[in-house]
Design an enzyme around this catalytic site. Structure first.
Site, PDB file in Angstrom:
ATOM      1  N   ARG A 121      77.063  -0.981  30.857  1.00 13.75           N
ATOM      2  CA  ARG A 121      77.427  -2.280  31.466  1.00 13.75           C
ATOM      3  C   ARG A 121      77.396  -2.237  32.997  1.00 13.75           C
ATOM      4  NH1 ARG A 121      81.340  -1.884  27.383  1.00 13.75           N
ATOM      5  NH2 ARG A 121      80.775  -3.107  25.560  1.00 13.75           N
ATOM      6  N   LYS A 143      67.692  -8.860  42.807  1.00 10.12           N
ATOM      7  CA  LYS A 143      66.920  -9.298  41.637  1.00 10.12           C
ATOM      8  C   LYS A 143      66.350  -8.052  40.965  1.00 10.12           C
ATOM      9  CE  LYS A 143      65.417 -13.956  42.941  1.00 10.12           C
ATOM     10  NZ  LYS A 143      64.263 -14.813  43.260  1.00 10.12           N
ATOM     11  N   GLU A 185      54.191 -10.525  53.238  1.00 13.53           N
ATOM     12  CA  GLU A 185      55.610 -10.910  53.125  1.00 13.53           C
ATOM     13  C   GLU A 185      56.269 -10.891  54.503  1.00 13.53           C
ATOM     14  OE1 GLU A 185      56.979 -12.014  50.402  1.00 13.53           O
ATOM     15  OE2 GLU A 185      55.698 -11.285  48.790  1.00 13.53           O
ATOM     16  N   LYS A 227      66.469 -11.568  55.191  1.00 15.96           N
ATOM     17  CA  LYS A 227      66.745 -11.651  53.741  1.00 15.96           C
ATOM     18  C   LYS A 227      68.237 -11.517  53.465  1.00 15.96           C
ATOM     19  CE  LYS A 227      65.366 -10.835  49.113  1.00 15.96           C
ATOM     20  NZ  LYS A 227      64.397 -10.396  48.146  1.00 15.96           N
ATOM     21  N   GLU A 237      69.883 -17.932  44.028  1.00 19.82           N
ATOM     22  CA  GLU A 237      68.845 -18.968  44.101  1.00 19.82           C
ATOM     23  C   GLU A 237      69.316 -20.236  43.396  1.00 19.82           C
ATOM     24  OE1 GLU A 237      64.911 -17.302  43.597  1.00 19.82           O
ATOM     25  OE2 GLU A 237      64.076 -19.305  43.361  1.00 19.82           O
ATOM     26  N   ARG A 244      67.911 -19.682  49.098  1.00 19.14           N
ATOM     27  CA  ARG A 244      67.080 -18.535  48.712  1.00 19.14           C
ATOM     28  C   ARG A 244      65.664 -18.973  48.346  1.00 19.14           C
ATOM     29  NH1 ARG A 244      68.975 -13.008  45.682  1.00 19.14           N
ATOM     30  NH2 ARG A 244      66.925 -12.034  45.645  1.00 19.14           N
ATOM     31  N   ASN A 248      60.380 -18.316  48.607  1.00 16.49           N
ATOM     32  CA  ASN A 248      59.248 -18.547  47.704  1.00 16.49           C
ATOM     33  C   ASN A 248      58.075 -19.249  48.390  1.00 16.49           C
ATOM     34  OD1 ASN A 248      60.746 -17.402  45.630  1.00 16.49           O
ATOM     35  ND2 ASN A 248      61.635 -19.370  45.027  1.00 16.49           N
ATOM     36  N   HIS A 251      54.537 -18.979  47.042  1.00 16.95           N
ATOM     37  CA  HIS A 251      54.592 -18.426  45.688  1.00 16.95           C
ATOM     38  C   HIS A 251      54.037 -19.359  44.621  1.00 16.95           C
ATOM     39  CE1 HIS A 251      56.798 -15.285  47.610  1.00 16.95           C
ATOM     40  NE2 HIS A 251      57.082 -14.673  46.483  1.00 16.95           N
ATOM     41  N   HIS A 255      51.553 -17.306  42.625  1.00 22.07           N
ATOM     42  CA  HIS A 255      51.800 -16.887  41.241  1.00 22.07           C
ATOM     43  C   HIS A 255      50.704 -17.391  40.312  1.00 22.07           C
ATOM     44  CE1 HIS A 255      56.410 -16.069  41.587  1.00 22.07           C
ATOM     45  NE2 HIS A 255      55.669 -15.092  42.055  1.00 22.07           N
ATOM     46  N   HIS A 268      50.047  -8.785  44.749  1.00 18.73           N
ATOM     47  CA  HIS A 268      50.998  -9.878  44.950  1.00 18.73           C
ATOM     48  C   HIS A 268      50.913 -10.430  46.382  1.00 18.73           C
ATOM     49  CE1 HIS A 268      54.682 -12.180  44.480  1.00 18.73           C
ATOM     50  NE2 HIS A 268      55.203 -11.565  45.525  1.00 18.73           N
TER      51      HIS A 268
HETATM   52  P1  NAD Z   1      54.275  -1.119  43.239  1.00 18.21           P
HETATM   53  O1  NAD Z   1      55.664  -0.794  43.002  1.00 18.21           O
HETATM   54  O2  NAD Z   1      53.359  -1.191  42.052  1.00 18.21           O
HETATM   55  O3  NAD Z   1      53.661  -0.071  44.274  1.00 18.21           O
HETATM   56  C1  NAD Z   1      52.304  -0.159  44.632  1.00 18.21           C
HETATM   57  C2  NAD Z   1      51.597   1.190  44.437  1.00 18.21           C
HETATM   58  O4  NAD Z   1      51.963   2.062  45.486  1.00 18.21           O
HETATM   59  C3  NAD Z   1      51.959   1.902  43.159  1.00 18.21           C
HETATM   60  O5  NAD Z   1      50.816   2.551  42.643  1.00 18.21           O
HETATM   61  C4  NAD Z   1      52.984   2.930  43.618  1.00 18.21           C
HETATM   62  O6  NAD Z   1      53.098   4.040  42.769  1.00 18.21           O
HETATM   63  C5  NAD Z   1      52.440   3.306  44.962  1.00 18.21           C
HETATM   64  N1  NAD Z   1      53.383   3.810  45.941  1.00 18.21           N
HETATM   65  C6  NAD Z   1      54.641   3.366  46.175  1.00 18.21           C
HETATM   66  N2  NAD Z   1      55.142   3.967  47.255  1.00 18.21           N
HETATM   67  C7  NAD Z   1      54.205   4.823  47.713  1.00 18.21           C
HETATM   68  C8  NAD Z   1      54.139   5.704  48.808  1.00 18.21           C
HETATM   69  N3  NAD Z   1      55.115   5.780  49.718  1.00 18.21           N
HETATM   70  N4  NAD Z   1      53.015   6.445  48.958  1.00 18.21           N
HETATM   71  C9  NAD Z   1      51.981   6.307  48.080  1.00 18.21           C
HETATM   72  N5  NAD Z   1      51.977   5.472  47.046  1.00 18.21           N
HETATM   73  C10 NAD Z   1      53.081   4.733  46.865  1.00 18.21           C
HETATM   74  O7  NAD Z   1      54.093  -2.505  44.014  1.00 18.21           O
HETATM   75  P2  NAD Z   1      55.043  -3.286  45.055  1.00 18.21           P
HETATM   76  O8  NAD Z   1      54.121  -4.197  45.757  1.00 18.21           O
HETATM   77  O9  NAD Z   1      55.884  -2.372  45.834  1.00 18.21           O
HETATM   78  O10 NAD Z   1      56.002  -4.122  44.114  1.00 18.21           O
HETATM   79  C11 NAD Z   1      55.516  -5.134  43.261  1.00 18.21           C
HETATM   80  C12 NAD Z   1      56.601  -5.452  42.258  1.00 18.21           C
HETATM   81  O11 NAD Z   1      57.752  -5.934  42.952  1.00 18.21           O
HETATM   82  C13 NAD Z   1      56.244  -6.523  41.245  1.00 18.21           C
HETATM   83  O12 NAD Z   1      56.617  -6.086  39.972  1.00 18.21           O
HETATM   84  C14 NAD Z   1      57.086  -7.723  41.667  1.00 18.21           C
HETATM   85  O13 NAD Z   1      57.425  -8.546  40.556  1.00 18.21           O
HETATM   86  C15 NAD Z   1      58.270  -7.048  42.258  1.00 18.21           C
HETATM   87  N6  NAD Z   1      59.031  -7.866  43.230  1.00 18.21           N
HETATM   88  C16 NAD Z   1      60.370  -7.959  43.076  1.00 18.21           C
HETATM   89  C17 NAD Z   1      61.126  -8.686  43.978  1.00 18.21           C
HETATM   90  C18 NAD Z   1      62.617  -8.743  43.838  1.00 18.21           C
HETATM   91  O14 NAD Z   1      63.259  -9.505  44.578  1.00 18.21           O
HETATM   92  N7  NAD Z   1      63.201  -7.971  42.956  1.00 18.21           N
HETATM   93  C19 NAD Z   1      60.503  -9.309  45.069  1.00 18.21           C
HETATM   94  C20 NAD Z   1      59.126  -9.186  45.210  1.00 18.21           C
HETATM   95  C21 NAD Z   1      58.394  -8.456  44.289  1.00 18.21           C
HETATM   96  N1  GLY Z   2      61.569 -12.316  46.398  1.00 18.25           N
HETATM   97  C1  GLY Z   2      62.320 -13.515  46.368  1.00 18.25           C
HETATM   98  C2  GLY Z   2      63.797 -13.304  46.278  1.00 18.25           C
HETATM   99  O1  GLY Z   2      64.260 -12.198  46.350  1.00 18.25           O
HETATM  100  O2  GLY Z   2      64.511 -14.243  46.104  1.00 18.25           O
END
Ligand code: NAD
Ligand code: GLY
Length: 366
Positions: A121, A143, A185, A227, A237, A244, A248, A251, A255, A268
């Site tokens: 939990r 998130k 971003e 942020k 949000e 918040r 977007n 987006h 998306h 992305h």
């Molecule tokens: P990712 O996590 O897939 O990383 C991109 C690539 O880089 C991967 O292959 C990873 O293994 C590699 N990598 C990471 N760090 C590295 C480093 N220092 N050196 C070498 N390689 C490295 O992609 P991302 O763009 O970081 O994240 C995308 C994800 O984030 C999506 O799933 C999206 O939905 C999510 N997201 C979440 C939020 C949130 O608020 N929680 C916001 C935006 C995006």
């Molecule tokens: N990435 C959008 C949010 O965190 O609300």
């Protein structure tokens, strides 16, 4: 070192940004305090590069450490890999007093965050983001979640970390295309909340691309501060607060591009850059911005994306009907009208509800 606090009352937490932070991670978390049991969750690419050294440091400090790596890739942000993490935690014996440390990009952060939110939990979570996108966006704000076969991020929880530790030196091994995607971003923050920061980015984008440590530290700290402020005002949000949602920007179309383009065709951040370009044109089409000011903003935003090596054009073979369908399926759509975040001027945006198909078609066709 810069420390930013996310102001959430009893769930407030610090984001620490420092080149070299990971070399003294244990010290940077000393005040939490870090418990004896630490489960480090990462992936098979980032593990050997960064998480293994962190595990050694934790062990050297007398802690009991579990290291668990999922395979790399968005496809593993899944219920299956949440289950596999639970299996590893159960076998190893992570109790409620332990902590999960998520080391990786947004995929690892979302998945490990989801595990932390639900294991017993909820156990404490420390985010160690290693992509630029994760440093400026996904590791902050709570998130967490995983994908469902029907849609991305369909399952999850708001679950704030206890600390975020950001070491810009991690970006040295990041593939350049991932760095550029993260810059989309970063540029977004300038347009939605800070015109001076946008101007500063116009002067420093090349320094960021060549990984200048001071420039990156400043960029990450400014984005995290924006942020943190937004999340402090509107943690979940909430439509009634509407703060918040400004995150977007870009987006709605972004998306839809991700959902309709072939897998892996757009990162992305790349899709968001195109989505922000369409949103800026839409602000002119929908009369939210006066044409002259709108054209100026659009031109500056486009120029900055181009200098950052980001796309601004829709895919040549895009199918408008499929895109529109994806936009209306989005959880923010209402009936046959779609919600957008549109710029009013550099540094300020507002939500625009009820944008019509014809307006979007016009903005895309420009
Ligand atoms: P990712 O996590 O897939 O990383 C991109 C690539 O880089 C991967 O292959 C990873 O293994 C590699 N990598 C990471 N760090 C590295 C480093 N220092 N050196 C070498 N390689 C490295 O992609 P991302 O763009 O970081 O994240 C995308 C994800 O984030 C999506 O799933 C999206 O939905 C999510 N997201 C979440 C939020 C949130 O608020 N929680 C916001 C935006 C995006
Ligand atoms: N990435 C959008 C949010 O965190 O609300």
């Amino acid at each position: 070192m810069t420390t930013i606090t996310v102001p959430l009352g009893e769930r407030a937490y610090d984001i620490v940004v420092e080149a070299g932070a990971l070399r003294h991670f244990v010290e940077l978390c000393a005040d939490l305090p870090l418990p004896v049991e630490v489960a480090v969750l990462s992936n098979q690419s980032v593990g050997p590069l960064l998480a293994d050294a962190l595990c050694e440091q934790l062990q050297a400090s007398g802690r009991r450490v579990l290291s668990f790596n999922a395979p790399d890739g968005e496809v593993h942000k899944s219920l299956e890999w949440v289950g596999r993490a639970y299996d590893a935690l159960a076998e190893w014996g992570l109790t409620r007093g332990g902590v999960i440390v998520a080391v990786g990009g947004g995929v690892v952060g979302d998945w490990a965050g989801c595990v932390a939110a639900t294991w017993m939990r909820g156990v404490r979570l420390v985010q160690v983001p290693t992509t630029l996108l994760a440093m400026v966006d996904s590791s902050v704000g709570g998130k967490t979640g995983i994908n469902h076969p029907r849609a991305k991020n369909l399952v999850g929880a708001f679950y704030q970390p206890s600390r975020v530790v950001i070491d810009p030196l991690c970006l040295q091994t990041l593939p350049p295309r991932e760095l550029r995607a993260g810059l989309a971003e970063v540029i977004k923050y300038g347009v939605i909340a800070d015109a001076d920061f946008f101007v500063w980015l116009e002067e420093h984008i090349e320094a960021a691309l060549r990984l200048d440590a001071e420039t990156l530290e400043r960029i990450i700290a400014r984005c995290c501060q924006i942020k943190a402020d937004v999340v402090g005002e509107d943690e979940r949000e909430d439509d009634a607060i509407g703060r918040r949602a400004i995150l977007n920007y870009g987006h709605t179309v972004g998306h839809a591009i991700e959902a309709t383009a072939g897998y892996g065709e757009f990162l992305h951040g790349e899709a968001i850059a195109v989505g922000m370009t369409v949103a800026a044109r839409l602000a002119i089409v929908a009369g939210v911005m006066e044409s002259g000011a709108g054209r100026d903003l659009l031109a500056r935003q486009t120029r900055l994306f181009e200098r950052a090596g980001l796309p601004t054009q829709m895919p040549a073979d895009h199918d408008f009907d499929r895109l529109w369908q994806a936009m209306t399926l989005d959880k923010k759509a209402r009936g046959n009208k779609v919600n957008f975040v549109l710029p009013l001027r550099l540094g300020e945006v507002r939500r625009a509800e009820n944008i019509t198909m014809d307006e979007v078609r016009l903005a895309i066709a420009e």
